[in-house]
Design a protein around this motif. Structure first.
Motif, PDB file in Angstrom:
ATOM      1  N   TYR A   1      19.377  42.207  13.054  1.00  0.00           N
ATOM      2  CA  TYR A   1      20.648  41.752  13.595  1.00  0.00           C
ATOM      3  C   TYR A   1      21.461  41.106  12.478  1.00  0.00           C
ATOM      4  O   TYR A   1      20.918  40.419  11.618  1.00  0.00           O
ATOM      5  N   ASN A   2      22.780  41.318  12.526  1.00  0.00           N
ATOM      6  CA  ASN A   2      23.685  40.727  11.543  1.00  0.00           C
ATOM      7  C   ASN A   2      24.495  39.625  12.219  1.00  0.00           C
ATOM      8  O   ASN A   2      25.213  39.875  13.190  1.00  0.00           O
ATOM      9  N   ILE A   3      24.351  38.400  11.714  1.00  0.00           N
ATOM     10  CA  ILE A   3      25.047  37.246  12.279  1.00  0.00           C
ATOM     11  C   ILE A   3      25.970  36.646  11.227  1.00  0.00           C
ATOM     12  O   ILE A   3      25.559  36.388  10.092  1.00  0.00           O
ATOM     13  N   VAL A   4      27.215  36.440  11.635  1.00  0.00           N
ATOM     14  CA  VAL A   4      28.211  35.787  10.794  1.00  0.00           C
ATOM     15  C   VAL A   4      28.299  34.322  11.214  1.00  0.00           C
ATOM     16  O   VAL A   4      28.214  33.998  12.397  1.00  0.00           O
ATOM     17  N   TYR A   5      28.460  33.436  10.243  1.00  0.00           N
ATOM     18  CA  TYR A   5      28.628  32.006  10.553  1.00  0.00           C
ATOM     19  C   TYR A   5      29.753  31.440   9.697  1.00  0.00           C
ATOM     20  O   TYR A   5      30.029  31.915   8.599  1.00  0.00           O
ATOM     21  N   TYR A   6      30.405  30.391  10.196  1.00  0.00           N
ATOM     22  CA  TYR A   6      31.459  29.722   9.450  1.00  0.00           C
ATOM     23  C   TYR A   6      31.626  28.317  10.005  1.00  0.00           C
ATOM     24  O   TYR A   6      31.236  28.022  11.152  1.00  0.00           O
TER      25      TYR A   6
ATOM     26  N   GLN B   1      33.462  28.983  18.435  1.00  0.00           N
ATOM     27  CA  GLN B   1      32.697  29.851  19.330  1.00  0.00           C
ATOM     28  C   GLN B   1      31.890  29.002  20.298  1.00  0.00           C
ATOM     29  O   GLN B   1      31.450  27.899  19.986  1.00  0.00           O
ATOM     30  N   SER B   2      31.657  29.526  21.468  1.00  0.00           N
ATOM     31  CA  SER B   2      30.915  28.801  22.494  1.00  0.00           C
ATOM     32  C   SER B   2      29.454  28.661  22.095  1.00  0.00           C
ATOM     33  O   SER B   2      28.859  29.554  21.482  1.00  0.00           O
ATOM     34  N   LYS B   3      28.848  27.523  22.470  1.00  0.00           N
ATOM     35  CA  LYS B   3      27.422  27.307  22.236  1.00  0.00           C
ATOM     36  C   LYS B   3      26.589  27.854  23.402  1.00  0.00           C
ATOM     37  O   LYS B   3      25.371  27.979  23.286  1.00  0.00           O
ATOM     38  N   LYS B   4      27.237  28.166  24.507  1.00  0.00           N
ATOM     39  CA  LYS B   4      26.546  28.677  25.677  1.00  0.00           C
ATOM     40  C   LYS B   4      26.734  30.195  25.780  1.00  0.00           C
ATOM     41  O   LYS B   4      27.778  30.732  25.428  1.00  0.00           O
ATOM     42  N   ASN B   5      25.703  30.842  26.253  1.00  0.00           N
ATOM     43  CA  ASN B   5      25.740  32.295  26.451  1.00  0.00           C
ATOM     44  C   ASN B   5      26.173  33.029  25.183  1.00  0.00           C
ATOM     45  O   ASN B   5      26.903  34.022  25.231  1.00  0.00           O
ATOM     46  N   ASN B   6      25.717  32.514  24.061  1.00  0.00           N
ATOM     47  CA  ASN B   6      26.040  33.121  22.767  1.00  0.00           C
ATOM     48  C   ASN B   6      24.777  33.787  22.239  1.00  0.00           C
ATOM     49  O   ASN B   6      23.808  33.100  21.886  1.00  0.00           O
ATOM     50  N   PRO B   7      24.739  35.116  22.175  1.00  0.00           N
ATOM     51  CA  PRO B   7      23.511  35.795  21.728  1.00  0.00           C
ATOM     52  C   PRO B   7      23.107  35.424  20.299  1.00  0.00           C
ATOM     53  O   PRO B   7      21.932  35.449  19.959  1.00  0.00           O
ATOM     54  N   ALA B   8      24.089  35.077  19.470  1.00  0.00           N
ATOM     55  CA  ALA B   8      23.765  34.684  18.107  1.00  0.00           C
ATOM     56  C   ALA B   8      22.924  33.413  18.092  1.00  0.00           C
ATOM     57  O   ALA B   8      21.972  33.281  17.303  1.00  0.00           O
ATOM     58  N   ILE B   9      23.254  32.475  18.959  1.00  0.00           N
ATOM     59  CA  ILE B   9      22.491  31.217  19.018  1.00  0.00           C
ATOM     60  C   ILE B   9      21.114  31.448  19.632  1.00  0.00           C
ATOM     61  O   ILE B   9      20.130  30.800  19.251  1.00  0.00           O
TER      62      ILE B   9
ATOM     63  N   LEU C   1      27.315  37.173  16.665  1.00  0.00           N
ATOM     64  CA  LEU C   1      26.476  38.357  16.499  1.00  0.00           C
ATOM     65  C   LEU C   1      27.395  39.540  16.241  1.00  0.00           C
ATOM     66  O   LEU C   1      28.121  39.989  17.124  1.00  0.00           O
ATOM     67  N   LEU C   2      27.345  40.066  15.015  1.00  0.00           N
ATOM     68  CA  LEU C   2      28.326  41.064  14.600  1.00  0.00           C
ATOM     69  C   LEU C   2      27.817  42.488  14.716  1.00  0.00           C
ATOM     70  O   LEU C   2      28.527  43.388  15.157  1.00  0.00           O
ATOM     71  N   ASP C   3      26.551  42.729  14.347  1.00  0.00           N
ATOM     72  CA  ASP C   3      26.101  44.104  14.220  1.00  0.00           C
ATOM     73  C   ASP C   3      24.584  44.138  14.291  1.00  0.00           C
ATOM     74  O   ASP C   3      23.908  43.099  14.219  1.00  0.00           O
ATOM     75  N   SER C   4      24.036  45.333  14.399  1.00  0.00           N
ATOM     76  CA  SER C   4      22.589  45.550  14.291  1.00  0.00           C
ATOM     77  C   SER C   4      22.389  46.911  13.629  1.00  0.00           C
ATOM     78  O   SER C   4      23.128  47.861  13.888  1.00  0.00           O
ATOM     79  N   ALA C   5      21.384  46.981  12.764  1.00  0.00           N
ATOM     80  CA  ALA C   5      21.159  48.217  12.016  1.00  0.00           C
ATOM     81  C   ALA C   5      19.811  48.136  11.317  1.00  0.00           C
ATOM     82  O   ALA C   5      19.169  47.089  11.272  1.00  0.00           O
ATOM     83  N   PHE C   6      19.367  49.281  10.775  1.00  0.00           N
ATOM     84  CA  PHE C   6      18.139  49.301   9.975  1.00  0.00           C
ATOM     85  C   PHE C   6      18.451  48.782   8.577  1.00  0.00           C
ATOM     86  O   PHE C   6      19.418  49.193   7.940  1.00  0.00           O
ATOM     87  N   ARG C   7      17.616  47.880   8.096  1.00  0.00           N
ATOM     88  CA  ARG C   7      17.672  47.396   6.722  1.00  0.00           C
ATOM     89  C   ARG C   7      16.293  47.632   6.126  1.00  0.00           C
ATOM     90  O   ARG C   7      15.322  46.976   6.506  1.00  0.00           O
TER      91      ARG C   7
END
Length: 849
Positions: free
Chosen positions: A295-300, A129-137, A283-289
């Motif tokens: 925000y839900n972030i996946v990493y690998y 995944q790109s390091k630029k313009n990545n909302p997760a980062i 950045l995968l999802d957003s929801a109430f917890r």
């Protein structure tokens, strides 16, 4: 085809892993309990081309109970409830349902079909995944900015209750194991095996330990203290060493730290500031917890074979605090004996803004082989936190005060104590472990297996209250004694003995002499660890094997330990040593020792001389002596912050060897004319050893030693630079030096050894799968020898001090067959010395994760 990574609305189950040394396997194949789940299902998820679909959702229909497939598309799911349908889904594929016709359905194969409409509407994430313009980062940067303001760090003082449960299970139970002759007479333990809701493997619970503690901390004083209120374990009430070792494997960690240390390895945290270099983020999802928008972030991992995780986390959109996180070690990580590691943490919200950890679950799977069908051991740690209280200060003396480390009532709490203190009740099956062990311990064959495991682990064979050993030092060889036989033993009633007697007898077939050693210790006060000790030893020794002296009367002699050496290893000394003294710990891990000793020294071979000239008023009398009689008094200070030990008796077992710094300062006074002492001198010595975890590039060990002897003394009382004429790699010695090649009375040495942990080899395709590890070393020493000490010398050793700084270096390949390291050693200078060894190869065996 590329396998998409992300999944939607996933609820990963917990899954971890851990493995013991060979000997512990014998201790763990012991016990049983059962759990009966109502619905079980396992299998693989594939696409139309037969490729595994990783991270697919597997959920019981009309429920919130589910899991995700692993990297190979495999899954296992179980529930206490009864379900008749399982749904399988993944982004870009049609959702599929499977009707269950029985409660347990195993090894099914699900093929998901691509959904053309969905492919035009969603983005399937895979690869880098790109390091630029990545909302997760961008979110990750917010976490970095606020991570020091989360949790208990936001308060001046804090306290909370902590409940910890350790559990170990023998896994992958099959017919070949249950019918094995090793379990003859113990077949009943397999009657109630169960299936893991994490991996789908059958398992047999063998050990449980529970601990209830109160934690106190002060962020202004930078102090924290844990007060153990109760401890209970199944069957191994006297084996605190095993319990402490297991707990140390699951050492405390903070997911906000850049690196997380497990199994002596530093994993890069997905929340690390360097995480963008080793992880892909989506950045995968957003929801109430729990009523908090997250925000839900996946990493690998970006690359294979590195110490990284994969998983996801939920982070709050205002405090940027972690609400939930799970971490699963990459299967390609350069990690021995461990098939899987899985971590899950949950946090609760206080005062609408402060996130406090409430649950920490760690699971690991240890096995000698990484194949799924191989037997192994599950290790599970569940830690629960409750009853947080803030800003109630305590005096600094509270944190520094010494207390009796062993209190009988703490380890013998009644059942009603645990009913009140357990923050999570034991299941029926976990309670069964306690009952099963009581039965199993009465089986003779079990006792035999337990004793065998104990011998492998400790090196001693138990006979009532006496241990015979160490069994690994029975045979030896050296130039003075030829073949040598040694047999020893020690008293051992429990690991909390206040006194201990230890001794050995040895016989050399070449010199036809009997040697012996005996020592005794008594712990006068457990709080301050005030101990008195004394003993006597007559033996053959390789003196000069280390720069810093040891006052242990039964210290291991290198003379009898090398069966093969480089060149003639004949520079040996006969020693008759008697010691007496006391030690005390005024504060934790700070030890003070005062020792008086008397020794006589003379050469053990005809080809080695320790002769010296006798001077009176600075004038050579012409008299030459071959024997030294020397009384000494030594005062030493030893500080080992972070050292962990087990046991509360006169001897304690070290748990985390090589994982803490060591500061040593010693002063020795040689006494002349007392008990016919030959020399009057003073010696100062200091040592500093420090292990360093250097982020993702491995682990460095460093040692600095300095010392000086004041006064004129002969060869045996000087400081020979420690050479190494064996074929073994010995840290803190010089591999290309012969014994006594350099002799000094003032010295300064530096030893550096760095293990990259496979960081370089993992980037070489044909080496990647071998999981080899790169090790480099550098050693240097500076020394001086006074003219007075040169003049007194009458031995056959020509004094030379490394005034030009002797140095050497090494390049090694570690983790060969997971147990061996090969070092290639190069001499840097003094190449013109007689018989100088320019190059040499040494090796060392060891079990490392």
């Amino acid at each position: 085809m590329n396998t998409p990574f992300v999944c939607k609305n996933k609820t990963p189950e917990l899954a971890f892993i851990i493995i013991m040394k060979q000997s512990l396997l014998f201790l763990f194949i012991l016990l049983t309990y059962n759990t009966i789940a109502q619905t079980k299902v396992s299998g693989e998820v594939k696409d139309a081309f037969g490729e595994p679909v990783a991270f697919a959702n597997v959920i019981f229909k009309d429920s919130y109970e589910g899991t995700i497939s692993n990297e190979e598309g495999r899954f296992y799911l179980e529930s206490d409830a009864s379900y008749s349908t399982v749904t399988f889904s993944f982004i870009g594929y049609k959702t599929q349902e499977l009707e269950l016709t029985q409660k347990s359905t195993y090894k099914i194969e699900i093929v998901l079909e691509e959904e053309a409409d969905a492919l035009s509407e969603v983005v399937i994430y895979s690869g880098k995944q790109s390091k630029k313009n990545n909302p997760a980062i961008d979110i990750l940067r917010k976490i970095w900015e606020n991570r020091r303001e989360n949790g208990v760090k936001k308060f001046k003082q804090y306290s909370y209750d902590k409940y910890e449960k350790l559990e170990f299970d023998l896994n992958t139970i099959d017919s070949s194991l249950t019918k094995s002759k090793i379990f003859k007479g113990m077949e009943f333990i397999f009657d109630q095996t169960d299936t893991s809701n994490i991996t789908g493997n059958t398992y047999l619970p063998i050990f449980i330990n529970e601990a209830s503690s109160k934690i106190y901390g002060d962020n202004l004083l930078n102090e924290e203290k844990e007060v153990l209120e109760g401890n209970k374990n199944s069957g191994f009430s006297n084996n605190n060493t095993l319990i402490a070792f297991l707990k140390d494997l699951y050492s405390e960690y903070d997911v906000y730290d850049n690196y997380l240390k497990f199994f002596d390895k530093a994993f890069t945290s997905p929340l690390s500031r360097t995480g963008v270099d080793v992880y892909n983020y989506v950045l995968l999802d957003s929801a109430f917890r729990d009523n908090k928008w997250c925000y839900n972030i996946v990493y690998y991992p970006r690359r294979k074979n590195e110490l990284t995780f994969k998983g996801d986390f939920w982070v709050n959109d205002s405090t940027w605090a972690i609400k939930e996180i799970n971490l699963q070690a990459s299967k390609s990580a350069n990690l021995n004996w461990v098939r899987e590691v899985y971590i899950e943490q949950e946090f609760d919200v206080l005062n609408d803004s402060i996130f406090l950890i409430t649950r920490d679950y760690f699971m690991s799977d240890f096995s000698f082989r990484k194949k799924e069908e191989a037997q192994g051991i599950y290790g599970k740690r569940t830690t629960l936190y409750n009853d947080y209280v803030f800003d109630i200060p305590k005096d600094k003396k509270f944190y520094k005060g010494q207390v009796d480390p062993y209190q009988y009532e703490v380890y013998n709490r009644p059942d009603d104590f645990w009913e009140n203190k357990r923050l999570e009740q034991l299941s029926k099956d976990e309670k069964g472990v306690y009952k099963m062990l009581d039965t199993l311990k009465t089986v003779r064959r079990f006792k035999t297996l337990y004793n065998l495991g104990s011998v492998l682990a400790s090196g001693y064979y138990e006979v009532d209250n006496f241990d015979i050993g160490p069994v690994f030092s029975i045979f030896g060889f050296n130039e003075a004694e030829g073949m040598r036989i040694r047999l020893g033993g020690r008293t051992y009633f429990s690991q909390n003995d206040r006194w201990r007697l230890e001794g050995f007898g040895a016989y050399g077939f070449k010199d036809r002499r009997f040697k012996y050693g005996i020592s005794g210790k008594y712990l006068l006060d457990r709080t301050s660890r005030l101990t008195v000790y004394g003993g006597n030893r007559r033996d053959v020794e390789q003196t000069g094997a280390s720069l810093t002296n040891s006052t242990d009367v039964l210290g291991r002699s290198l003379a009898s330990s090398s069966l093969i050496s480089v060149g003639a290893n004949d520079r040996l000394t006969r020693i008759n040593l008697s010691t007496a003294g006391f030690s005390i710990e005024p504060s934790k891990n700070f030890n003070i020792r005062l020792t008086g000793s008397y020794r006589t020294l003379k050469s053990a071979t005809e080809t080695f001389s320790i002769d010296y000239k006798v001077f009176e008023d600075g004038i050579d009398t012409g008299v030459v002596k071959s024997e030294i009689k020397q009384p000494e008094i030594e005062l030493s200070f030893n500080y080992t912050p972070g050292r962990k030990t087990s046991g509360y008796g006169v001897e304690r077992t070290l748990i985390n060897s090589g994982e803490y710094p060591n500061f040593f300062l010693g002063y020795t006074k040689g006494l002349k004319s007392i008990m016919d002492g030959d020399f009057d001198y003073e010696r100062l010595q200091a040592l500093y050893t420090q292990p360093w975890n250097i982020g993702g590039i491995g682990r460095l060990y460093s040692t600095v030693e300095v010392g000086k002897t004041f006064g004129d003394v002969p060869l045996s009382l000087l400081n020979p630079i420690p050479g190494n004429q064996t074929y073994f790699s010995i840290y803190n010695s010089f591999s290309q030096l012969d014994y006594y090649e350099f002799v000094s009375d003032s010295y300064a040495s530096l030893h550096l050894q760095h293990n990259f942990g496979g960081r370089i080899f993992s980037r070489i395709p044909f080496l990647r799968k071998l999981n080899l590890r790169e090790v480099i070393g550098f050693r240097a020493v500076y020394g001086e020898i006074s003219q007075g000490n040169i003049d007194i010398n009458a031995s056959n050793i020509v004094y030379q001090a490394p005034e030009d700084i002797y140095w050497e270096y090494s390049v090694g390949v570690g983790n060969i067959f997971k147990i061996f390291r090969l070092d290639f050693n190069f001499r840097g200078n003094y190449l013109d010395n007689p018989n100088a060894r320019r190059f040499g190869v040494t090796g060392v065996f060891g079990f490392e994760f």
